[in-house]
Design a protein around this motif. Structure first.
Motif, PDB file in Angstrom:
ATOM      1  N   LYS A 135      -0.521   5.721   4.964  1.00  0.00           N
ATOM      2  CA  LYS A 135      -0.013   4.521   4.309  1.00  0.00           C
ATOM      3  C   LYS A 135       0.261   4.736   2.753  1.00  0.00           C
ATOM      4  CE  LYS A 135      -0.746   1.459   7.644  1.00  0.00           C
ATOM      5  NZ  LYS A 135       0.551   0.421   8.334  1.00  0.00           N
ATOM      6  N   THR A 136      -0.840   5.695   2.033  1.00  0.00           N
ATOM      7  CA  THR A 136      -0.468   5.830   0.670  1.00  0.00           C
ATOM      8  C   THR A 136       0.657   6.585   0.600  1.00  0.00           C
ATOM      9  OG1 THR A 136      -3.060   5.897   0.737  1.00  0.00           O
ATOM     10  CG2 THR A 136      -1.622   7.002  -1.068  1.00  0.00           C
ATOM     11  N   GLY A 137       1.032   7.568   1.442  1.00  0.00           N
ATOM     12  CA  GLY A 137       2.028   8.238   1.512  1.00  0.00           C
ATOM     13  C   GLY A 137       3.390   7.743   1.510  1.00  0.00           C
ATOM     14  N   GLN A 138       3.338   6.464   1.769  1.00  0.00           N
ATOM     15  CA  GLN A 138       4.738   5.398   1.664  1.00  0.00           C
ATOM     16  C   GLN A 138       5.035   5.565   0.183  1.00  0.00           C
ATOM     17  OE1 GLN A 138       3.853   2.300   4.494  1.00  0.00           O
ATOM     18  NE2 GLN A 138       4.039   3.524   6.364  1.00  0.00           N
ATOM     19  N   SER A 139       4.169   5.093  -0.559  1.00  0.00           N
ATOM     20  CA  SER A 139       4.252   4.650  -1.838  1.00  0.00           C
ATOM     21  C   SER A 139       4.430   6.001  -2.912  1.00  0.00           C
ATOM     22  CB  SER A 139       3.396   3.660  -2.446  1.00  0.00           C
ATOM     23  OG  SER A 139       2.230   4.041  -2.195  1.00  0.00           O
ATOM     24  N   ILE A 140       3.950   7.155  -2.486  1.00  0.00           N
ATOM     25  CA  ILE A 140       3.868   8.275  -3.328  1.00  0.00           C
ATOM     26  C   ILE A 140       4.871   9.225  -2.829  1.00  0.00           C
ATOM     27  CG2 ILE A 140       2.514  10.231  -4.050  1.00  0.00           C
ATOM     28  CD1 ILE A 140       0.076   8.444  -3.600  1.00  0.00           C
ATOM     29  N   PRO A 141       5.816   9.467  -3.898  1.00  0.00           N
ATOM     30  CA  PRO A 141       6.980  10.492  -3.444  1.00  0.00           C
ATOM     31  C   PRO A 141       6.510  12.036  -2.770  1.00  0.00           C
ATOM     32  CG  PRO A 141       7.428   9.569  -5.689  1.00  0.00           C
ATOM     33  CD  PRO A 141       6.004   9.048  -5.178  1.00  0.00           C
ATOM     34  N   GLN A 142       5.521  12.441  -3.325  1.00  0.00           N
ATOM     35  CA  GLN A 142       5.301  13.630  -2.780  1.00  0.00           C
ATOM     36  C   GLN A 142       4.578  13.778  -1.479  1.00  0.00           C
ATOM     37  OE1 GLN A 142       4.242  12.388  -5.651  1.00  0.00           O
ATOM     38  NE2 GLN A 142       4.746  13.789  -7.370  1.00  0.00           N
ATOM     39  N   LEU A 143       4.066  12.656  -1.075  1.00  0.00           N
ATOM     40  CA  LEU A 143       3.450  12.658   0.308  1.00  0.00           C
ATOM     41  C   LEU A 143       4.672  11.689   1.184  1.00  0.00           C
ATOM     42  CD1 LEU A 143      -0.209  11.273  -0.570  1.00  0.00           C
ATOM     43  CD2 LEU A 143       0.831  13.645  -0.028  1.00  0.00           C
ATOM     44  N   LYS A 144       5.604  11.446   0.855  1.00  0.00           N
ATOM     45  CA  LYS A 144       6.568  10.571   1.626  1.00  0.00           C
ATOM     46  C   LYS A 144       6.982  11.295   2.839  1.00  0.00           C
ATOM     47  CE  LYS A 144       9.498   7.278   0.659  1.00  0.00           C
ATOM     48  NZ  LYS A 144       8.838   5.947   0.884  1.00  0.00           N
ATOM     49  N   ARG A 145       6.887  12.628   3.085  1.00  0.00           N
ATOM     50  CA  ARG A 145       7.144  13.508   4.008  1.00  0.00           C
ATOM     51  C   ARG A 145       6.140  13.497   5.223  1.00  0.00           C
ATOM     52  NH1 ARG A 145       9.084  19.268   1.628  1.00  0.00           N
ATOM     53  NH2 ARG A 145      10.796  18.425   0.441  1.00  0.00           N
ATOM     54  N   LEU A 146       5.104  12.545   4.973  1.00  0.00           N
ATOM     55  CA  LEU A 146       4.001  12.500   5.969  1.00  0.00           C
ATOM     56  C   LEU A 146       4.540  11.641   7.064  1.00  0.00           C
ATOM     57  CD1 LEU A 146       0.688  12.549   4.010  1.00  0.00           C
ATOM     58  CD2 LEU A 146       1.568  14.284   5.397  1.00  0.00           C
ATOM     59  N   GLY A 186     -15.848  13.792  11.878  1.00  0.00           N
ATOM     60  CA  GLY A 186     -15.134  13.010  13.146  1.00  0.00           C
ATOM     61  C   GLY A 186     -14.991  11.740  13.147  1.00  0.00           C
ATOM     62  N   LEU A 187     -15.736  11.192  12.684  1.00  0.00           N
ATOM     63  CA  LEU A 187     -15.781   9.610  12.336  1.00  0.00           C
ATOM     64  C   LEU A 187     -14.778   9.148  11.270  1.00  0.00           C
ATOM     65  CD1 LEU A 187     -19.350   8.366  13.154  1.00  0.00           C
ATOM     66  CD2 LEU A 187     -17.419   8.403  14.837  1.00  0.00           C
ATOM     67  N   ALA A 188     -14.905   9.782   9.986  1.00  0.00           N
ATOM     68  CA  ALA A 188     -14.182   9.305   9.149  1.00  0.00           C
ATOM     69  C   ALA A 188     -12.834   9.993   8.871  1.00  0.00           C
ATOM     70  CB  ALA A 188     -15.175   9.910   7.673  1.00  0.00           C
ATOM     71  N   ALA A 189     -12.530  11.028   9.586  1.00  0.00           N
ATOM     72  CA  ALA A 189     -11.336  11.703   9.372  1.00  0.00           C
ATOM     73  C   ALA A 189     -10.009  10.725  10.047  1.00  0.00           C
ATOM     74  CB  ALA A 189     -11.251  12.889  10.189  1.00  0.00           C
ATOM     75  N   PRO A 190     -10.254  10.126  11.261  1.00  0.00           N
ATOM     76  CA  PRO A 190      -8.878   9.292  11.686  1.00  0.00           C
ATOM     77  C   PRO A 190      -8.719   8.174  10.701  1.00  0.00           C
ATOM     78  CG  PRO A 190     -10.767   9.814  13.325  1.00  0.00           C
ATOM     79  CD  PRO A 190     -11.063  10.129  12.170  1.00  0.00           C
ATOM     80  N   ALA A 191      -9.702   7.608  10.204  1.00  0.00           N
ATOM     81  CA  ALA A 191      -9.370   6.250   9.178  1.00  0.00           C
ATOM     82  C   ALA A 191      -8.829   6.893   8.093  1.00  0.00           C
ATOM     83  CB  ALA A 191     -10.640   5.799   9.003  1.00  0.00           C
ATOM     84  N   GLY A 192      -9.268   8.105   7.404  1.00  0.00           N
ATOM     85  CA  GLY A 192      -8.730   8.707   6.334  1.00  0.00           C
ATOM     86  C   GLY A 192      -7.351   9.382   6.643  1.00  0.00           C
ATOM     87  N   ALA A 193      -6.911   9.660   7.677  1.00  0.00           N
ATOM     88  CA  ALA A 193      -5.737  10.093   8.158  1.00  0.00           C
ATOM     89  C   ALA A 193      -4.668   8.865   8.157  1.00  0.00           C
ATOM     90  CB  ALA A 193      -5.578  10.728   9.466  1.00  0.00           C
ATOM     91  N   VAL A 194      -5.201   7.864   8.309  1.00  0.00           N
ATOM     92  CA  VAL A 194      -4.362   6.606   8.533  1.00  0.00           C
ATOM     93  C   VAL A 194      -4.122   6.085   6.946  1.00  0.00           C
ATOM     94  CG1 VAL A 194      -4.156   4.125   9.182  1.00  0.00           C
ATOM     95  CG2 VAL A 194      -4.846   5.927  10.632  1.00  0.00           C
ATOM     96  N   VAL A 195      -5.261   6.135   6.341  1.00  0.00           N
ATOM     97  CA  VAL A 195      -5.044   5.636   4.806  1.00  0.00           C
ATOM     98  C   VAL A 195      -4.116   6.582   3.979  1.00  0.00           C
ATOM     99  CG1 VAL A 195      -6.484   5.470   2.555  1.00  0.00           C
ATOM    100  CG2 VAL A 195      -7.377   4.366   4.742  1.00  0.00           C
ATOM    101  N   LEU A 196      -4.187   7.888   4.154  1.00  0.00           N
ATOM    102  CA  LEU A 196      -3.352   9.071   3.599  1.00  0.00           C
ATOM    103  C   LEU A 196      -1.798   8.639   3.937  1.00  0.00           C
ATOM    104  CD1 LEU A 196      -3.062  11.316   1.904  1.00  0.00           C
ATOM    105  CD2 LEU A 196      -3.264  12.661   4.085  1.00  0.00           C
TER     106      LEU A 196
END
Length: 164
Positions: free
Chosen positions: A121-132, A109-119
């Motif tokens: 942000k990472t999705g902006q530079s990775i084409p497969q995750l661009k849909r996020l 519960g504590l790590a997931a929100p930060a992980g979601a934000v990082v994922l």
């Protein structure tokens, strides 16, 4: 009717009198052999754990059940009242509420929100995750957190089933 389960320290079953439990699972069933008794007991435990969603109880080992059967159940011939009392005494002593380790849920519960934000942000530079980027943060972060907690629950259930 019998005493309610809450009198035996088993929370949640206060609305089901012990007499009904005994009558439903043991009174009219053949329990002359340990196998028959164990099948009735397993049916009782299965229903016991499904009545309250999210509420689980640790049941006795097969050795404890066999000991109860050999030392107590077999020796009571035809007296339903004594069998009922002996069975309820056994349940009161041997069945306990399952313990849960909350640290895994808290970490997820504590790590997931930060992980979601990082994922995201990472999705902006990775084409497969661009849909996020199509999913707003207001939806993505809670859904990601919920998925992480569900994953933690699955891991804990898998670990518990490996180590009885």
């Amino acid at each position: 009717m019998g005493l309610a389960f809450s009198a035996f320290g088993l929370p949640g079953w206060s609305s089901i009198p012990t007499g009904q439990v005994y009558d439903q699972y043991f009174k009219d069933k053949k329990t002359d052999t340990f196998t028959d008794f164990h099948l009735a007991y397993v049916e009782f435990c299965k229903d016991f754990n499904t009545v309250l969603p999210g509420q689980d109880f640790d049941t006795p080992s097969i050795d404890q059940i066999r000991k109860f059967y050999d030392d107590t159940w077999k020796k009571i011939e035809g007296d339903d009242a004594k069998k009922k009392a002996a069975f309820m005494d056994f349940i009161r002593k041997e069945v306990s509420e399952a313990s849960v380790d909350d640290s895994l849920f808290i970490m997820a519960g504590l790590a997931a929100p930060a992980g979601a934000v990082v994922l995201k942000k990472t999705g902006q530079s990775i084409p497969q995750l661009k849909r996020l980027d199509l999913v707003p943060n207001v939806l993505f972060v809670p859904l990601f957190t919920l998925a992480a907690i569900m994953g933690a629950t699955a891991v804990q259930m898998k670990q518990k089933s490996k180590h009885p």
